[in-house]
Design a protein around this motif. Structure first.
Motif, PDB file in Angstrom:
ATOM      1  N   SER A  12       0.824  -1.210   0.000  1.00 26.56           N
ATOM      2  CA  SER A  12       0.000   0.000   0.000  1.00 26.56           C
ATOM      3  C   SER A  12       0.858   1.261   0.000  1.00 26.56           C
ATOM      4  CB  SER A  12      -0.914   0.006   1.230  1.00 26.56           C
ATOM      5  OG  SER A  12      -1.628   1.214   1.333  1.00 26.56           O
ATOM      6  N   GLY A  13       0.613   2.136  -0.967  1.00 24.57           N
ATOM      7  CA  GLY A  13       1.370   3.370  -1.066  1.00 24.57           C
ATOM      8  C   GLY A  13       2.693   3.220  -1.781  1.00 24.57           C
ATOM      9  N   ARG A  59      -2.176   1.759  -4.753  1.00 20.81           N
ATOM     10  CA  ARG A  59      -2.803   2.784  -3.930  1.00 20.81           C
ATOM     11  C   ARG A  59      -4.300   2.494  -3.841  1.00 20.81           C
ATOM     12  NH1 ARG A  59      -2.107   8.158  -2.089  1.00 20.81           N
ATOM     13  NH2 ARG A  59      -4.003   9.424  -2.222  1.00 20.81           N
ATOM     14  N   TYR A  96       0.483   1.650  -9.362  1.00 24.88           N
ATOM     15  CA  TYR A  96       1.191   2.832  -9.824  1.00 24.88           C
ATOM     16  C   TYR A  96       1.610   2.631 -11.285  1.00 24.88           C
ATOM     17  CZ  TYR A  96       1.244   5.271  -5.393  1.00 24.88           C
ATOM     18  OH  TYR A  96       0.856   5.972  -4.278  1.00 24.88           O
ATOM     19  N   PRO A 101       3.870   8.168  -1.018  1.00 25.85           N
ATOM     20  CA  PRO A 101       2.590   7.528  -1.350  1.00 25.85           C
ATOM     21  C   PRO A 101       1.612   8.494  -2.012  1.00 25.85           C
ATOM     22  CG  PRO A 101       2.628   8.067   0.973  1.00 25.85           C
ATOM     23  CD  PRO A 101       3.989   8.454   0.427  1.00 25.85           C
ATOM     24  N   THR A 117      -1.741   8.028  -7.752  1.00 27.78           N
ATOM     25  CA  THR A 117      -1.059   7.288  -8.815  1.00 27.78           C
ATOM     26  C   THR A 117      -0.706   8.150 -10.019  1.00 27.78           C
ATOM     27  OG1 THR A 117      -3.225   6.543  -9.613  1.00 27.78           O
ATOM     28  CG2 THR A 117      -2.005   5.042  -8.174  1.00 27.78           C
TER      29      THR A 117
END
Length: 222
Positions: free
Chosen positions: A11-12, A16, A104, A202, A205
């Motif tokens: 995550s991040g 995302r 991403y 983070p 995207t």
């Protein structure tokens, strides 16, 4: 120094959380949007710290959230209620689904580059559900050799045992491994066992096109 293994956070870092928020409402049934919505998203995905909105009776349980899936749901829906969300399960059900996680722009390329150079990859995440469907949905699961997930391992970052376990499963010494994540506290702890560490922001995207490829390139992977 030659890097022979890569650990990625989830995550991040690779993905995302980007849920459908149009149906999110407050306790009166009015739509939640703007700054309130952004704050709720932050509370859902912050890697460290206790969020506002957490009831006092559950505060001592927060650090165990990524070890126990039923507890995870209880805690996060409680945070959402405490944040004024009238339909917390609407958002939580998206949190644990593959469809609400967006890769991403360079996630697939970064994983593919490592695989093409025969650099094994592990995804190491504090998480309370199986994240592999998100990789399967984006066609990247085959590029990941190991998924080291806290709820299956019985430990959470920054516990050094998780990083050591991931390196062992890749068959690569920590000193020849780089950990790429978005949290200095959680992911940066890999340095305690000798891993190199790269921290990415983070960001949404569409605002972070090449951070993963850049991080790999800094170590000659690319």
């Amino acid at each position: 120094m030659t890097i022979r293994g890569v650990l990625f956070d989830f995550s991040g870092t690779l993905f995302r959380f980007e849920p459908i928020t149009e149906g999110l409402v407050d306790r009166r049934g009015a739509p939640l949007a703007g700054a309130r919505q952004a704050e709720i998203m932050r509370r859902m995905t912050a890697p460290t710290g206790r969020p506002e909105g957490l009831p006092e009776r559950l505060r001592e349980e927060w650090d165990r959230r990524d070890l126990d899936p039923p507890l995870h749901r209880e805690l996060y829906t409680a945070v959402l209620r405490g944040s004024g969300v009238g339909n917390p399960d609407y958002l939580y059900d998206q949190l644990i689904s593959a469809e609400a996680w967006t890769a991403y722009p360079d996630t697939a390329a970064a994983l593919k580059v490592a695989a093409g150079l025969e650099v094994p990859v592990a995804v190491l995440s504090n998480i309370a559900w199986d994240i592999r469907p998100a990789f399967e949905r984006t066609g990247t699961a085959d590029y990941v050799r190991e998924f080291v997930l806290s709820y299956r391992e019985g430990a959470v970052k920054p516990d050094p045992r998780l990083f050591a376990r991931a390196c062992e499963r890749l068959g690569v010494p920590p000193t020849e491994t780089v950990m790429i994540g978005d949290s200095t506290e959680a992911d940066g702890a890999a340095a305690a066992i000798g891993c190199l560490v790269e921290i990415v922001e983070p960001l949404p995207t569409d605002q972070r096109p090449s951070a993963l490829l850049d991080a790999l390139a800094a170590y000659g992977i690319g």
